[in-house]
Design a protein around this motif. Sequence first.
Motif, short mmCIF file in Angstrom:
data_model
loop_
_atom_site.label_atom_id
_atom_site.label_comp_id
_atom_site.label_asym_id
_atom_site.label_seq_id
_atom_site.Cartn_x
_atom_site.Cartn_y
_atom_site.Cartn_z
N GLY A 164 -29.87 -20.35 -40.35
CA GLY A 164 -30.61 -19.14 -40.72
C GLY A 164 -29.84 -18.28 -41.69
N ILE A 165 -30.56 -17.68 -42.63
CA ILE A 165 -29.96 -16.68 -43.53
C ILE A 165 -30.83 -15.44 -43.47
N GLY A 166 -30.25 -14.34 -43.10
CA GLY A 166 -31.03 -13.12 -42.97
C GLY A 166 -30.46 -12.00 -43.82
N LYS A 167 -31.37 -11.21 -44.40
CA LYS A 167 -30.95 -10.02 -45.15
C LYS A 167 -31.51 -8.80 -44.44
N TYR A 168 -30.68 -7.78 -44.30
CA TYR A 168 -31.08 -6.62 -43.53
C TYR A 168 -30.73 -5.34 -44.27
N LYS A 169 -31.53 -4.31 -43.98
CA LYS A 169 -31.22 -2.98 -44.52
C LYS A 169 -30.91 -2.09 -43.32
N MET A 170 -29.75 -1.47 -43.36
CA MET A 170 -29.36 -0.64 -42.24
C MET A 170 -29.19 0.81 -42.70
N GLU A 171 -29.35 1.72 -41.78
CA GLU A 171 -29.19 3.14 -42.12
C GLU A 171 -28.43 3.87 -41.05
N ASN A 172 -27.59 4.77 -41.48
CA ASN A 172 -26.91 5.65 -40.54
C ASN A 172 -27.14 7.09 -40.96
N LEU A 173 -27.39 7.95 -40.01
CA LEU A 173 -27.53 9.37 -40.31
C LEU A 173 -26.39 10.11 -39.63
N ARG A 174 -25.79 11.02 -40.38
CA ARG A 174 -24.69 11.79 -39.80
C ARG A 174 -24.95 13.25 -40.15
N TYR A 183 -25.26 19.85 -43.13
CA TYR A 183 -25.29 18.69 -44.00
C TYR A 183 -25.89 17.49 -43.26
N THR A 184 -26.61 16.69 -44.01
CA THR A 184 -27.12 15.43 -43.46
C THR A 184 -26.73 14.33 -44.42
N GLU A 185 -26.00 13.36 -43.91
CA GLU A 185 -25.59 12.25 -44.76
C GLU A 185 -26.37 11.01 -44.35
N ARG A 186 -27.06 10.43 -45.31
CA ARG A 186 -27.84 9.24 -45.04
C ARG A 186 -27.16 8.09 -45.77
N SER A 187 -26.60 7.14 -45.03
CA SER A 187 -25.91 6.02 -45.66
C SER A 187 -26.76 4.77 -45.49
N VAL A 188 -26.95 4.07 -46.59
CA VAL A 188 -27.76 2.87 -46.56
C VAL A 188 -26.85 1.65 -46.78
N SER A 270 -25.06 -4.80 -35.76
CA SER A 270 -24.99 -3.70 -34.79
C SER A 270 -24.17 -2.55 -35.35
N GLY A 271 -24.25 -1.44 -34.66
CA GLY A 271 -23.48 -0.26 -35.06
C GLY A 271 -24.22 0.62 -36.06
N TYR A 272 -25.52 0.42 -36.19
CA TYR A 272 -26.29 1.24 -37.13
C TYR A 272 -27.40 1.97 -36.40
N GLY A 273 -27.81 3.09 -37.00
CA GLY A 273 -28.89 3.88 -36.42
C GLY A 273 -30.21 3.15 -36.47
N SER A 274 -30.47 2.48 -37.60
CA SER A 274 -31.69 1.70 -37.69
C SER A 274 -31.44 0.45 -38.52
N VAL A 275 -32.09 -0.62 -38.14
CA VAL A 275 -31.94 -1.90 -38.84
C VAL A 275 -33.33 -2.43 -39.18
N THR A 276 -33.52 -2.79 -40.44
CA THR A 276 -34.80 -3.39 -40.82
C THR A 276 -34.53 -4.76 -41.42
N LYS A 277 -35.33 -5.73 -41.01
CA LYS A 277 -35.16 -7.07 -41.56
C LYS A 277 -35.85 -7.12 -42.92
N LYS A 278 -35.12 -7.53 -43.94
CA LYS A 278 -35.76 -7.66 -45.25
C LYS A 278 -36.29 -9.07 -45.43
N ASP B 394 -25.69 2.93 -50.63
CA ASP B 394 -26.13 4.25 -51.04
C ASP B 394 -25.73 5.27 -49.98
N SER B 395 -25.35 6.44 -50.43
CA SER B 395 -25.03 7.49 -49.48
C SER B 395 -25.44 8.82 -50.10
N ILE B 396 -26.32 9.49 -49.41
CA ILE B 396 -26.83 10.76 -49.95
C ILE B 396 -26.53 11.86 -48.96
#
Lengths: 359, 436
Positions: A164-174, A183-188, A270-278, B394-396
């Motif tokens: 299997g080969i998977g690509k994912y988009k993850m996001e963290n909010l701080r 401040y809100t930092e959104r890291s992708v 793991s270790g991310y606020g949200s994970v989406t499978k691309k 990306d980081s905003i």
Amino acid sequence: MSEIIEFKCPFCGGKLEFDASTQKMKCPYCDSEVDVASLQGKDEAPEAEMPQAVPEEPAADDGVEMNVYSCKSCGGEIVADETTGATHCPYCGNPVVMTSKFSGSLKPDLIIPFSVTKEQAKAALKELYKGKKLLPKVFSEENHLDEIKGVYVPFWLFDAVANGIGKYKMENLRTWSDNNFSYTERSVFEGLRSGTLEFRNLPVDGAKKIPDDMMESIEPFDTSKAVPFQNAFLSGFLADKYDVQSEDCEERAKSRITNTTEGMLLGTVSGYGSVTKKSCDVTLSECKSKYALFPVWILTTSFGGKQYLFAVNGQTGKIVGDLPEDKSLSLKYKLIYTLAAGAAVYGVGLLIMLLGGMI
Amino acid sequence: MKRVLCVLAAVMLAFTVAVTAFADNIYVNDSSLTFYEEELTKLENMGGYLFAETGIKAVFEANNTLTEDEITRYVQSLYSKDVSGKTVALVINTELGSFDLGCPDGLFSVEELQDFSDAFFNGGGTYYDGVCAYFEAVRTASIAHGYEGAGVVEYELSGIDPFGVVEDEALPFEEQELLESAPYNPVNAFDIPEPEHRIPSERLQPRLLDGAGIISDSKEEEITRKLDELSEKYKFDFAVVTAATTYGKEPMDFADDYYDYNGFGQGKNRDGVLLLISMDPRMVWISTCGKGTKAISTSDTDEIIDLFFDDVVNAEFDNVPLTFADGAVRELKSFRTNPLKLLVVAVIIGFIIASGMVSSMRKKLKSVHLRAAAPDYVAEGGLKLLMNDDRLVDSIVNKSVKAQTTSGGGSRTGGSGGGIHTSSSGTSHGGGGRRF
């Protein structure tokens, strides 16, 4: 070649049956026990004096191919459908095995012998009723089984290696703040995972007349406990030969393998606020299939003019089956709970309002 | 070293862009992309209007590439470059929180500059409001100094009239209203007696006290009677006081102290609401106490003031007390909840909970499902990962001004909210007010 085989007790001539509790062949008349292994020779060289089974004209009955055999003990006519590989004589009740259904290229590679007895299967059903508040009382109290049968169900077991080969988009909010600003930092992030996973003996139901969802629900089967096939295990039970080809079962196996691989790859992100499978591509290699018979107790009961079917895993004792619902009980519970929860909410609300001076 | 060079290059670039930009009749330079386009247009119009009206060029730049020292030098360069010598420059690095504000010597006093920066930082919730307040403060001071610009003709002709925009949206320039307010000539005014600094057990003053002498004598009796009636009916004091002066106190403090030390309020929490109309400073203030702080929020006080604000500006005070009382009664009523409504809500919530529970019981009856996955048949060793790569793409960082709870409010029509605060007597008060 004989079509039907019976296993005779060496001591009294009674018909031996496989006993799930002792894992031996047992004579129901004199209680003698015989090792299954000692009967191995019988598969290939049935006794010469055994009456020949009758490969009579296959009779068509409502479009279902029927075979007719004659019982070696009483000469009675045994009518069975195309796939039946083991049954009882309807006249003398003796267990018979149709060896032609499991010989040559039709010989199963593996068999898991029954280790759950009929009594245990019945007890499992009683257990299933427990804690089901919406089950009609009459159903559990007056319930009598229409039928309970131990069936060796044909399964195709699939082996495969999944890549299997998977690509994912993850996001963290701080978020953080100082004296004046928040401040809100959104890291992708982008994640890439590739891995291999080996599957062994994934079973797919090879019998049309047994519901697939039921067979998947009583899983898992532990194939490490499986043994090479021997006709003797079938004695005393029913058995069917497959009527769905391995190629036709492959799709289902592949779908479950793909889902599992995708799920396990995703689990490593793991270790991310949200994970989406691309995307996730799974390719299979080294696909192989084996033919096996698995033990299943099938219990049928009728209630309100409807038949209810239950299946018990003959290896683990796990039981499944959809139960009927008592609509009036549901309504009663809904009313009681509405009143109870409503009263609680009203009480708390009233208290808050009193304390807050809103009344 | 390379990084240092990059930073230097960036700073130089910022300088070039900024200086050219301001020189070209630009008043707001949004290097750190703080504003929406629409806001930027409005701010540019305000800056242009201010310049046309007063000849003062007030500029603002948000630039996050500058250090503290660079900001100082940059501000100096901004006003020294201006040939007319009438530039006020405010530059801020929103990430560092550093800023500098400056103007050529003698144009404005240091105190006035301080006022400009105060206006910016207390101007409201957003940078946009802040810059509006900063322009507004510069404009007020410029008018006071008698500065005159080229006039506003070109703006009116081109159809862009920031004054119009400002009035429509009730944005800054509250002083305009101040000039329009009717003059106050105290005739019947008297000093409001300074009460002792302790909370008495009984109310010492009538519910209407017209210290500023602005309410007709003939109406006073009727108003007092009505306030008494309402107060008895709702077990909640409705009081009005007018004052020629607050003796240098903030109207909020004056109103709170008047309420506390004259024994207003009913019940142990001293529930009630007081309207203060002060003529110096010209301000109306609504102070709430006890249940009043819960029932009448700062935004509620704003709505109540809306009801009578026109009368106050036109110096027609006779109807103000009763309009205020009606508004306050309405807020109080909407705060009281009918227990029957609660019952209906409780039954609905109960039904939702019950449906959830019964549906989970129903689910227990079903045990036959297809299984999508097959983890039981994975061979020993499980998943062998060949590639495991996570990359940050990306980081905003979003930044917003913290909501101020104790003061501020501001620029809408020059009002301010008191939030919940503690008065000098230690009593908790809420409320809000507006200048006129």
